[in-house]
Design an enzyme around this catalytic site. Structure first.
Site, short mmCIF file in Angstrom:
data_model
loop_
_atom_site.label_atom_id
_atom_site.label_comp_id
_atom_site.label_asym_id
_atom_site.label_seq_id
_atom_site.Cartn_x
_atom_site.Cartn_y
_atom_site.Cartn_z
N ASP A 427 0.85 -1.05 0.07
CA ASP A 427 -0.10 0.03 -0.10
C ASP A 427 0.80 1.38 -0.08
O ASP A 427 1.97 1.27 0.06
CB ASP A 427 -0.86 -0.15 1.22
N GLU A 430 2.55 5.15 -3.88
CA GLU A 430 2.52 6.32 -4.94
C GLU A 430 3.75 6.76 -5.10
O GLU A 430 4.29 7.33 -6.15
CB GLU A 430 1.42 7.39 -4.71
N ASP A 510 -9.00 4.31 -1.51
CA ASP A 510 -9.97 4.53 -0.52
C ASP A 510 -11.17 4.98 -1.11
O ASP A 510 -11.36 6.26 -1.08
CB ASP A 510 -9.30 5.51 0.37
C1 GLC Z 1 -4.81 3.23 3.15
C2 GLC Z 1 -5.13 2.31 2.06
C3 GLC Z 1 -6.19 1.31 3.08
C4 GLC Z 1 -5.64 1.05 4.23
C5 GLC Z 1 -4.96 2.14 5.10
C6 GLC Z 1 -4.22 1.49 6.48
O1 GLC Z 1 -5.60 4.45 3.39
O2 GLC Z 1 -5.81 2.57 1.11
O3 GLC Z 1 -6.36 0.28 2.28
O4 GLC Z 1 -6.55 0.36 5.26
O5 GLC Z 1 -4.03 2.78 4.50
O6 GLC Z 1 -3.22 0.82 5.96
#
Ligand code: GLC
Length: 834
Positions: A427, A430, A510
């Site tokens: 995650d 970017e 998200d």
């Molecule tokens: C980001 C991700 C989400 C995750 C969060 C905490 O917002 O997109 O899916 O739960 O980080 O890791």
């Protein structure tokens, strides 16, 4: 070199605006360079016919057009007497270096060439470039009077936009399926709570399909810098694309069939690997299941309530102070035991491992120490480590464009892999950086490039930003393959670039718990699929916010027919597991999740097709039915949000899922069967929406394999393999099976069965093909269900002979049912009797 020319938008203005809004001016950027006047390419100097294309010079600029295949062109432009380096993060070297011989064509007006399917012309008058098929149909041409324009290092290409041309792709950019009338910036961005108008978001996939009069072409702009695409937002007659730097290097892929374009795109950039079967099961997640007890509790509840499920996710709070590759032993005192116990219960764990490594000169944190020792982190121009704040606080960032750093990253997974964690979630790549107006790292952060094709050099973050998340997921994927060479890696990434499908599945980031986001998930996943990412999902129930009961129910219904079915929500929101709104909602939700498990043989077969051909699991209608309308415009424009789940099932959610108004389902030509009731439907159907129903149709002429219900993909189904036969033209179906987790299928350990059926005046013949491959599947018998049989009790023959067991298994109802042992190639005849 240029004649005087009108200059529209400053090329690159879209990127400049986004970068400026993002506060890049606030980051210490180099002093702006003096802006020279634009360079436009509209003067012909000389032409050189190449064995596989043509090269035209315009002063010191070079325009180079080559045929990689008869249906694939690569176009590069260099401005300083040199073409851009022949390198790519996206396009496979073998494809990039392919070549076919072309026939040079030159006259007083133009130079160019033809292949066996395309003709390329570059006008001597102004370098106007056109690509047509051999019948003269224009597939793409420069906009008249709008030559390729460079402005300092940014460039823009302007193409004619016919009134009836439509555009698809660009990954999961938000908005309608058709990109016409919209413009987009590609700059990977953490877009928490994005909305319909938010742009850019997480990924950059600079590939789109253009359709006109039923002819499809694909265009890939292989440029990792901030790029932008305008499909007629600025002008109704021109579409344009360009980037804020980097090479003019683009590909044109000719169909005319859209499936051919998608397959050829996967020839260029690779297909998604065959996913482990368990990743197609139901997945339960939240930010975060905070303790071992809580996670074990979720697992037990899923089993106790008999909600089929395969995967549980562990979000950041399982870690010590959010430091990747650690486990908080207070909250998870017996992590190894828990992984083992959950495996016994047939649950797989996917743990998050974000890319940021806590900055820890004074802490005992292995990934930091080994990363510094190996020189694996990104640096500022002055050679100091770049430190940015993310979940762990001050953090450093791996240099993923360096091979050695990817190797080091991959090895960080060894403990989790040895403990039995099944998949990994990359995650924030970017990359997302907090406390920075730009939301990411400064553009002058230095990346080192060590990659075949590229010169070994350092590159600024401007060049690498969009490809950074993909290289993160590549490091994970390759690392997992090294650690467990016979296991299929499962990696889920949020950011990526064209070609990233080779390493990871993805999700749309998200989203929010709103009806609009439920609706948006369909075009987002369809365009992702057209852009290479067939393995994709959207957070079921929505991430930000707490869904109303009806919304979660409808979302679970729809996600049954999406490639990844993962219920996930944010910190601080209400519980979102399928059971939270009481027994009535649970019953509906469970019924849909169960249906997904029954459909796993069909779904897995579609996933295998994706891994071989690049065709996505969910498909816009035009992919299957490109000629469904009289003028061949994409049927999807008339039937928004309807889509194909594999080649045979059509899913038709309401376009406005929160409204109770009736709506029309538009069915492509041919007969259809209601998937739920088995009744025959032709043309269109009016739907009165109900909470517990999602319209799904089976295409006449398909054979769909299904299995008895299980609680996980690991449980062996008990009973026969069901073959649902929906007679109709070109009636066929396929089943693919293997062990679901290893790479043995690459060595022949798989099973493929092809089925077909033919209606004739006597009745129906069903052919069950000989098994291909060595894998022995779980079933011993088939239950054949024949839909649409209306001729009373038939006579049945097995391989041409009467068979008493077969005859006595015959059940005549609305559906005709037969049971037979599974034994090699088989011919069934169902003969109408007067
Ligand atoms: C980001 C991700 C989400 C995750 C969060 C905490 O917002 O997109 O899916 O739960 O980080 O890791």
């Amino acid at each position: 070199m240029s004649h005087s020319v009108r200059v529209r938008t400053i090329p690159g203005i879209f990127c400049l605006a986004v970068l400026a809004i993002r506060g890049f001016a606030l980051d210490p950027t180099p002093p702006p360079r003096p802006t020279p006047s634009p360079l436009v390419l509209n003067v012909f100097s000389a032409a050189l016919a190449l064995p596989n294309g043509v090269q035209v010079t315009s002063g010191s600029a070079i325009l180079d057009v080559r045929a990689l295949r008869d249906d694939v062109l690569r176009i590069r432009i260099g401005v300083n007497g040199q073409l851009p380096e022949d390198a790519s993060w996206a396009v496979l070297a073998n494809s990039r270096q392919s070549s076919v011989s072309t026939t040079a064509e030159s006259d007083d007006d133009a130079v160019g060439f033809r292949t066996r399917s395309l003709r390329v012309k570059i006008a001597r008058r102004d370098l106007h470039l056109s690509v047509t098929d051999l019948d003269g149909n224009i597939l793409q041409e420069d906009a008249a009077g709008w030559p390729v324009t460079f402005h300092d290092r940014t460039f823009r290409l302007y193409k004619q936009m016919p009134a009836d041309e439509h555009y698809f792709g660009l990954g999961d950019k938000v908005g309608p399926l058709d990109r016409r009338g919209q413009s987009f910036v590609l700059w990977n961005t953490d877009a928490y709570e994005f909305q319909e108008s938010t742009d850019p978001i997480y990924k950059s996939i600079p590939f789109f399909l253009a359709e006109r009069a039923g002819r499809y072409v694909g265009v890939l702009l292989d440029n990792t810098w901030c790029s932008s695409f305008d499909f007629g937002k600025e002008s109704g007659e021109i579409y344009s694309f360009g980037a804020s730097g980097g090479p003019v290097d683009y590909y044109i892929v000719y169909g005319p069939d859209p499936k051919k374009v998608v397959k050829t795109y996967s020839w260029l950039t690779g297909a998604a690997p065959l996913p482990p079967l368990w990743s197609l099961g139901f997945q339960q997640s939240r930010y975060s299941y905070e303790t071992e007890d809580q996670l074990r509790g979720i697992a037990s509840k899923l089993r106790e309530l008999k909600i089929p499920a395969d995967v549980l996710y562990m979000d950041i709070d399982y870690q010590q102070q959010n430091r990747p590759f650690t486990v908080d032993s207070q909250k998870f005192p017996n992590f190894t035991g828990m992984v083992k116990d959950l495996r016994q219960e047939h649950f797989r764990l996917v743990t998050i491992t974000d890319l940021h490594i806590a900055y820890g000169p004074n802490i005992d944190y292995g990934p930091y120490q080994s990363g510094v020792a190996g020189d694996h982190f990104l640096k500022n121009p002055d050679g100091s480590l770049y430190v940015g704040t993310v979940w762990p606080g001050p953090s450093v960032f791996p240099d993923f464009t360096q091979k050695s750093s990817r190797g080091w990253w991959g090895r960080l997974y060894s403990k989790f892999v040895s403990e039995g964690v099944s998949g990994f979630w990359n995650d924030m790549n970017e990359p997302s950086v907090f406390l920075s107006p730009s939301k990411t790292m400064p553009i002058e952060t230095q990346h080192r490039i060590d990659e075949p094709g590229f010169a070994e050099r350092t590159a600024s973050h401007l060049e690498i930003h969009n490809v950074y998340g993909m290289e993160n997921s590549r490091a994970t994927y390759e690392g997992l393959l090294n650690l467990a060479p016979n296991s299929r890696p499962f990696v889920l990434t949020r950011a990526t670039y064209a070609g990233g499908q080779r390493y990871a599945a993805t999700w749309t980031g998200d989203n929010s718990s709103t009806w609009n986001h439920l609706r948006l998930s369909t075009p987002m996943l369809l365009n992702l699929g057209l852009s290479g990412f067939g393995m994709a999902g959207a957070d079921v129930g929505g991430f930000a916010g707490t869904p109303q009961p009806d919304l979660l129910t409808k979302w679970i219904e729809l996600a049954t027919f999406q490639p990844i079915d993962r219920d996930h929500t944010a910190k601080g929101t209400g519980a979102q597991e399928p059971w939270v709104h009481g027994p009535e909602h649970l019953a509906i939700r469970r019924r849909f999740i169960e249906e997904r498990y029954r459909l796993l043989p069909y779904l897995y077969t579609a996933a295998e097709e994706m891994s071989r051909t690049g065709l996505p699991i969910v498909r816009p209608l035009f992919l299957e039915f490109p000629s469904a309308t009289p003028d061949h415009h994409p049927l999807d424009l008339d039937a928004p949000n309807q889509f194909m789940f594999g080649a045979s099932l059509l899913v038709a959610p309401s376009r406005f899922p929160d409204e109770l108004d009736s709506y029309d389902v538009i069915l492509p030509p041919g007969d259809w069967y209601n998937y739920w009731t088995g009744s025959r439907v032709i043309g269109a159907e009016k739907i009165e929406p109900r909470l517990d129903m999602l319209p799904v149709y089976a295409r006449a002429g398909s054979i769909i394999p299904m299995q008895p219900l299980t609680q996980s993909t690991e449980e062996k189904p008990q009973g026969p393999l069901t073959l649902r036969v929906y007679p109709g033209p070109d009636c066929a179906g396929t089943l693919y099976q293997d062990d679901g987790t290893t790479l043995d299928y690459q060595r022949g350990e798989y099973l493929r069965l092809n089925f077909s059926c033919q209606s004739d005046p006597q009745g129906l013949r069903i052919h069950l093909g000989a098994p291909e491959g060595n894998y022995r599947a779980w079933w011993k018998s088939y239950e054949v269900q024949i839909f649409g049989w209306s001729s009373g009790k038939p006579k049945v023959l097995l391989n041409g002979k009467a068979d008493s067991a077969l005859s006595s298994s015959l059940n005549v109802g609305q559906v005709l049912t037969l049971s037979l042992p599974a034994s090699g190639e088989t011919e069934l005849q169902i003969i109408s009797t007067p």
